[in-house]
Write a protein that holds these residues in place. Structure first.
Motif, PDB file in Angstrom:
ATOM      1  N   GLY A 120       0.787  -1.229   0.000  1.00 22.10           N
ATOM      2  CA  GLY A 120       0.000   0.000   0.000  1.00 22.10           C
ATOM      3  C   GLY A 120       0.821   1.282   0.000  1.00 22.10           C
ATOM      4  N   LYS A 121       2.139   1.154   0.067  1.00 22.90           N
ATOM      5  CA  LYS A 121       2.985   2.344   0.149  1.00 22.90           C
ATOM      6  C   LYS A 121       3.626   2.625  -1.206  1.00 22.90           C
ATOM      7  CE  LYS A 121       7.051   3.256   2.561  1.00 22.90           C
ATOM      8  NZ  LYS A 121       8.076   2.589   3.329  1.00 22.90           N
ATOM      9  N   GLU A 122       3.558   3.872  -1.665  1.00 24.12           N
ATOM     10  CA  GLU A 122       4.184   4.217  -2.946  1.00 24.12           C
ATOM     11  C   GLU A 122       5.665   4.517  -2.751  1.00 24.12           C
ATOM     12  OE1 GLU A 122       2.443   7.056  -5.550  1.00 24.12           O
ATOM     13  OE2 GLU A 122       0.508   6.000  -5.616  1.00 24.12           O
ATOM     14  N   ILE A 123       6.502   3.936  -3.588  1.00 19.59           N
ATOM     15  CA  ILE A 123       7.947   4.160  -3.473  1.00 19.59           C
ATOM     16  C   ILE A 123       8.449   4.648  -4.826  1.00 19.59           C
ATOM     17  CG2 ILE A 123      10.188   3.070  -3.008  1.00 19.59           C
ATOM     18  CD1 ILE A 123       8.269   0.775  -1.721  1.00 19.59           C
ATOM     19  N   VAL A 124       9.118   5.794  -4.818  1.00 15.50           N
ATOM     20  CA  VAL A 124       9.656   6.311  -6.077  1.00 15.50           C
ATOM     21  C   VAL A 124      11.144   5.966  -6.136  1.00 15.50           C
ATOM     22  CG1 VAL A 124      10.066   8.371  -7.472  1.00 15.50           C
ATOM     23  CG2 VAL A 124       7.960   8.161  -6.122  1.00 15.50           C
ATOM     24  N   CYS A 125      11.549   5.303  -7.210  1.00 17.16           N
ATOM     25  CA  CYS A 125      12.957   4.885  -7.332  1.00 17.16           C
ATOM     26  C   CYS A 125      13.550   5.479  -8.586  1.00 17.16           C
ATOM     27  CB  CYS A 125      13.101   3.383  -7.484  1.00 17.16           C
ATOM     28  SG  CYS A 125      11.989   2.404  -6.561  1.00 17.16           S
ATOM     29  N   GLU A 126      14.832   5.773  -8.511  1.00 14.93           N
ATOM     30  CA  GLU A 126      15.513   6.289  -9.693  1.00 14.93           C
ATOM     31  C   GLU A 126      16.791   5.504  -9.933  1.00 14.93           C
ATOM     32  OE1 GLU A 126      15.933  10.459  -9.028  1.00 14.93           O
ATOM     33  OE2 GLU A 126      13.879  10.846  -9.706  1.00 14.93           O
ATOM     34  N   GLY A 127      17.137   5.385 -11.195  1.00 18.29           N
ATOM     35  CA  GLY A 127      18.377   4.665 -11.514  1.00 18.29           C
ATOM     36  C   GLY A 127      19.028   5.244 -12.751  1.00 18.29           C
ATOM     37  N   ILE A 128      20.340   5.050 -12.820  1.00 21.24           N
ATOM     38  CA  ILE A 128      21.095   5.478 -13.998  1.00 21.24           C
ATOM     39  C   ILE A 128      21.809   4.247 -14.534  1.00 21.24           C
ATOM     40  CG2 ILE A 128      23.068   6.894 -14.774  1.00 21.24           C
ATOM     41  CD1 ILE A 128      22.345   8.878 -12.599  1.00 21.24           C
TER      42      ILE A 128
ATOM     43  N   GLN B 182      18.413  -0.875 -12.382  1.00 20.66           N
ATOM     44  CA  GLN B 182      19.058  -0.151 -11.280  1.00 20.66           C
ATOM     45  C   GLN B 182      18.021   0.575 -10.431  1.00 20.66           C
ATOM     46  OE1 GLN B 182      22.285  -0.279 -10.449  1.00 20.66           O
ATOM     47  NE2 GLN B 182      22.563  -1.736 -12.107  1.00 20.66           N
ATOM     48  N   ALA B 183      17.017   1.183 -11.095  1.00 15.59           N
ATOM     49  CA  ALA B 183      16.003   1.936 -10.351  1.00 15.59           C
ATOM     50  C   ALA B 183      15.289   1.022  -9.359  1.00 15.59           C
ATOM     51  CB  ALA B 183      15.001   2.553 -11.319  1.00 15.59           C
ATOM     52  N   ILE B 184      14.977  -0.171  -9.799  1.00 16.90           N
ATOM     53  CA  ILE B 184      14.238  -1.079  -8.921  1.00 16.90           C
ATOM     54  C   ILE B 184      15.157  -1.677  -7.863  1.00 16.90           C
ATOM     55  CG2 ILE B 184      12.873  -3.206  -8.836  1.00 16.90           C
ATOM     56  CD1 ILE B 184      11.884  -2.469 -11.680  1.00 16.90           C
TER      57      ILE B 184
ATOM     58  N   ASN C  77      17.276   0.406  -4.989  1.00 15.55           N
ATOM     59  CA  ASN C  77      16.498   0.963  -3.897  1.00 15.55           C
ATOM     60  C   ASN C  77      15.913  -0.142  -3.038  1.00 15.55           C
ATOM     61  OD1 ASN C  77      16.307   4.010  -4.503  1.00 15.55           O
ATOM     62  ND2 ASN C  77      16.107   2.989  -6.482  1.00 15.55           N
ATOM     63  N   LEU C  78      16.653  -1.256  -3.022  1.00 10.03           N
ATOM     64  CA  LEU C  78      16.118  -2.424  -2.323  1.00 10.03           C
ATOM     65  C   LEU C  78      15.774  -2.128  -0.869  1.00 10.03           C
ATOM     66  CD1 LEU C  78      18.232  -5.406  -3.666  1.00 10.03           C
ATOM     67  CD2 LEU C  78      15.833  -4.915  -4.070  1.00 10.03           C
ATOM     68  N   GLU C  79      16.618  -1.286  -0.249  1.00 10.48           N
ATOM     69  CA  GLU C  79      16.361  -1.012   1.171  1.00 10.48           C
ATOM     70  C   GLU C  79      15.012  -0.310   1.363  1.00 10.48           C
ATOM     71  OE1 GLU C  79      18.912   2.284  -0.470  1.00 10.48           O
ATOM     72  OE2 GLU C  79      18.744   0.142  -0.708  1.00 10.48           O
ATOM     73  N   ASN C  80      14.552   0.345   0.244  1.00 11.96           N
ATOM     74  CA  ASN C  80      13.267   1.044   0.354  1.00 11.96           C
ATOM     75  C   ASN C  80      12.072   0.143   0.065  1.00 11.96           C
ATOM     76  OD1 ASN C  80      14.744   3.337   0.805  1.00 11.96           O
ATOM     77  ND2 ASN C  80      14.806   3.864  -1.377  1.00 11.96           N
ATOM     78  N   ILE C  81      12.319  -1.031  -0.504  1.00 13.56           N
ATOM     79  CA  ILE C  81      11.155  -1.831  -0.865  1.00 13.56           C
ATOM     80  C   ILE C  81      10.879  -2.919   0.167  1.00 13.56           C
ATOM     81  CG2 ILE C  81      11.150  -1.304  -3.335  1.00 13.56           C
ATOM     82  CD1 ILE C  81      12.544  -3.951  -3.817  1.00 13.56           C
ATOM     83  N   GLY C  82      11.318  -2.586   1.374  1.00  5.91           N
ATOM     84  CA  GLY C  82      10.918  -3.341   2.550  1.00  5.91           C
ATOM     85  C   GLY C  82      11.130  -4.832   2.443  1.00  5.91           C
TER      86      GLY C  82
END
Ligand code: ZN
Length: 536
Positions: free
Chosen positions: A432-440, A450-452, A455-460
Motif C-alpha cells: 500500500g505504500k508508494e515508493i519512487v525509485c531512480e536509476g542510472i 538499477q532503479a528497482i 532501492n532495495l532497502e526502500n522496498i521493505g
C-alpha cells in the motif's frame, strides 16, 4: 573375449589453454583437475613446469586427484647439450609427477624449417630425451607432432622418429594430427600401418578439429589399433579446437562396437558427472554452454512438435539415441505452435506442477501459449516465463511488487560527453505504500533494473530476496509478425546459489519488452524464494 582398456588423456589445461582468450588461474586449474578426477580420467596433463611461474607452482603443490595421474609437459632436449644439462628437462624431472609427456618433431619439413637442425640431430634428441626420462623412472609419453603430415611427406623418417622413442622404453607413442587436416580414412590407414611396427597397446592419438573430424579421427584410430586417446573438455583448443573428450567418452562407453570391445576408467556411474563437468568448464571460462553440444547440450535431448513428443513419451528410444540421464543430461520438451496437450502436460510434469490431465485449465494454458506465440512470444528456452505464465493461470503466483508507472529517458549531450546516459524513474507499490525509485545505467534496461534494485532497502520486505539477483545476459530480436514489427527481449538471470533462469518479454516497444522480461525475472526469483504476497 576379455576387453581391452582405452586410456584417456586430458589436455584441457595444457593444449586447451592455447586457446585465444583462455587464461586459467591457479584456482581454475585446481577446480578443473578435481572435476577430471571425479570423472575418472587416467591422465591429466596440467601444464609445462618451468615454462611459466603459474605452472611451476601448480606442480609444486598438486591437488589430490584420486586415481588420476598428473602429467608434466615439455619438449625434447635442445641440440648441442646433453639431456642431463638441459634445464627444460630438469624442470620436468623435478615436477613431481609419475608421467611426463614430451613433444618432438616427426615431420622432416618442420625439423628443417622450425628447428633448423638436421634430421639425424632431431632423432638423436628424441632418443636421448626418452632414455633420460626412462632411466629416471618416469612413465614416458612421446607426442609425435605433425605425425600424419610427416608420414605423408616422408614415411620412413616419421616412423624412425617414433621408433626412436619407443625403442628407448616410451610407454606411449602418440600420433598427433597437429594441423588437424587429416581425414578419418587416412587416420585408419596410417594407424593400421604403424601398428605393424609399434604395438597398438603402446600407441595413442591426438587430433585437432580443423575439418570437424577430431572425434571421428580419434574413434577411427581406436578401431585401427590405438589404446590411448588425448583430448580436451568441450573440445577446447586453439583454432577449431582439440578432440572433444565429452563426445568421445560416452561413445566409447555406450556405443555397441566400442562397448563390446573396450573398457575405460570412466565407469557408468562416473559418467553421470559428464554434463556437470562440461558446464563447469564453461562457467570457469564465463561462456554460455553450447546448446547443441552432443550428449551434454541443453538441446541434445530436446523435442519439439506434438508427434515427436507423444512418441517420446511412449518410448524415449523413438527419438533419442541414448538415455540422457546416463550422461547427467535431461530430456527437454519444447513448446511450439504445433504442440498438443501432451506437450503441455509433459512440460508441467517437468516443472512438478500437478494438474489432472482432464482439467480444462490445460486447454486454457495451451490457448494462452498459442495466443502469445502468435504475437511473438517463444517459450523455447524461456522456462521461467513459461512457469510463471502457467502458475499465474492456475492461480498459484501471488502479486508481488506492483509497478504503478515508469519513465525512461536516454540523453546524449555532445557538449559534456559522447556517452549516452540513461535514466529511469519508477513508482512501485509495496504493502500500500508508494515508493519512487531512480536509476542510472548504460542503457534503458540497465537504468530500469538499477532503479528497482538500487532501492532495495526502500522496498521493505522484498529486499532480502532480491539482493543476489543478477542479470547476466540480454538479447533482443526484432520479429516481423505481419502487421507491425515486434521486439522480443530475453534475459538470463542468476543468483548466489548459481540458479539460472530465462525470461522473455514481447512488445512493439523495446523498453516495454525489456521491462516485461525484467519483471518476470524478479517475480520468478520472488516466487522461487517463497516471498510473501503484496498486501493492499
Ligand atoms: Zn595439439
Amino acid at each position: 573375449m576379455s576387453k581391452e582398456k582405452i586410456y584417456l588423456f586430458d589436455t584441457t589445461l595444457r593444449d586447451g589453454s592455447q586457446t585465444q582468450g583462455v587464461d586459467f588461474s591457479l584456482q581454475d586449474k585446481i577446480k578443473i583437475s578435481k572435476a577430471l578426477a571425479v570423472l575418472g580420467l587416467d591422465y591429466i596433463e596440467a601444464g609445462w613446469p618451468g615454462a611459466n611461474p603459474l605452472d611451476t607452482s601448480f606442480f609444486n603443490d598438486q591437488p589430490d586427484v584420486q586415481d588420476s595421474t598428473f602429467v608434466a609437459f615439455g619438449m625434447t632436449k635442445k641440440s648441442g647439450r646433453s639431456a642431463e644439462n638441459d634445464p627444460g628437462l630438469s624442470s620436468l624431472l623435478n615436477a613431481n609427477t609419475k608421467s611426463v609427456c614430451i613433444v618432438g618433431k616427426a615431420w622432416d619439413f618442420h625439423v628443417d624449417i622450425a628447428l633448423n637442425i638436421t634430421n639425424e640431430e632431431n632423432l638423436e634428441n628424441i632418443k636421448e630425451t626418452a632414455k633420460h626420462f626412462v632411466k629416471n623412472d618416469k612413465e614416458f609419453i612421446f607426442d609425435a607432432e605433425h605425425f600424419f603430415d610427416g608420414y605423408k611427406n616422408n614415411k620412413e623418417y616419421a616412423l624412425s622418429c617414433i621408433k626412436s622413442a619407443y625403442d628407448q622404453g616410451a610407454r606411449w607413442v602418440v600420433m598427433c594430427d597437429t594441423n588437424g587436416g587429416t581425414l578419418p580414412y587416412e587416420v585408419s590407414d596410417i594407424v593400421y600401418e604403424v601398428s605393424k611396427i609399434i604395438p597398438g597397446a603402446n600407441l595413442g592419438i591426438h587430433t585437432h578439429n580443423d575439418t570437424e573430424n577430431a572425434v571421428g579421427n580419434s574413434l577411427a584410430a581406436v578401431i585401427a589399433g590405438v589404446r590411448h586417446v588425448q583430448g580436451t573438455l568441450n573440445g577446447l583448443g586453439e583454432r577449431c579446437g582439440n578432440a572433444n573428450l565429452v563426445s568421445i567418452i560416452p561413445t566409447l562407453l555406450f556405443k555397441k562396437y566400442f562397448k563390446d570391445r573396450f573398457v575405460t576408467s570412466v565407469s557408468e556411474e562416473k559418467i553421470s558427472y559428464l554434463t556437470d563437468c562440461s558446464r563447469l568448464l564453461d562457467e570457469i571460462l564465463n561462456r554460455k554452454p553450447n546448446n547443441r553440444a552432443a550428449y551434454v547440450g541443453s538441446s541434445a535431448f530436446a523435442h519439439k512438435g506434438g508427434l515427436h513428443v507423444s512418441a517420446v513419451q511412449k518410448d524415449p528410444k523413438t527419438y533419442e539415441h541414448i538415455d540422457p540421464k546416463l550422461v547427467g543430461n535431461n530430456r527437454t520438451v519444447v513448446i511450439s505452435d504445433q504442440a498438443g496437450r501432451s506437450n503441455i502436460i509433459s512440460r508441467l510434469e517437468k516443472l512438478k506442477i500437478v494438474v489432472d490431465p482432464k482439467d480444462p485449465k490445460i486447454q486454457k494454458i495451451l490457448d494462452e501459449v498459442k495466443d502469445r506465440e502468435f504475437s511473438g512470444y517463444s517459450y523455447d528456452g524461456a522456462d521461467a516465463s513459461f512457469e510463471l505464465l502457467t502458475r499465474r493461470l492456475l492461480g498459484q503466483v501471488p502479486k508481488y511488487i506492483e509497478i504503478k508507472n515508469y519513465e525512461v529517458s536516454v540523453v546524449k549531450n555532445k557538449d559534456t560527453s559522447d556517452d549516452l546516459n540513461s535514466k529511469a524513474r519508477a513508482t512501485l507499490i509495496v504493502d500500500g505504500k508508494e515508493i519512487v525509485c531512480e536509476g542510472i545505467g548504460n542503457g534503458p534496461v540497465n537504468a530500469l533494473d538499477q532503479a528497482i534494485r538500487n532501492n532495495l532497502e526502500n522496498i521493505g520486505k522484498y529486499s532480502e530476496y532480491l539482493n543476489d539477483l543478477r542479470l547476466i545476459d540480454y538479447k533482443v530480436r526484432i520479429l516481423n509478425t505481419g502487421t507491425n514489427a515486434m521486439t522480443r527481449v530475453s534475459i538470463e538471470s542468476s543468483d548466489k546459489s548459481n540458479n539460472n533462469w530465462f525470461t522473455i518479454g514481447v512488445s512493439p516497444n523495446i523498453i516495454e519488452a525489456s521491462f516485461r522480461a525484467l519483471i518476470d525475472s524478479i517475480d520468478y526469483k520472488l516466487y522461487k524464494s517463497q516471498a510473501p504476497a503484496n498486501s493492499k
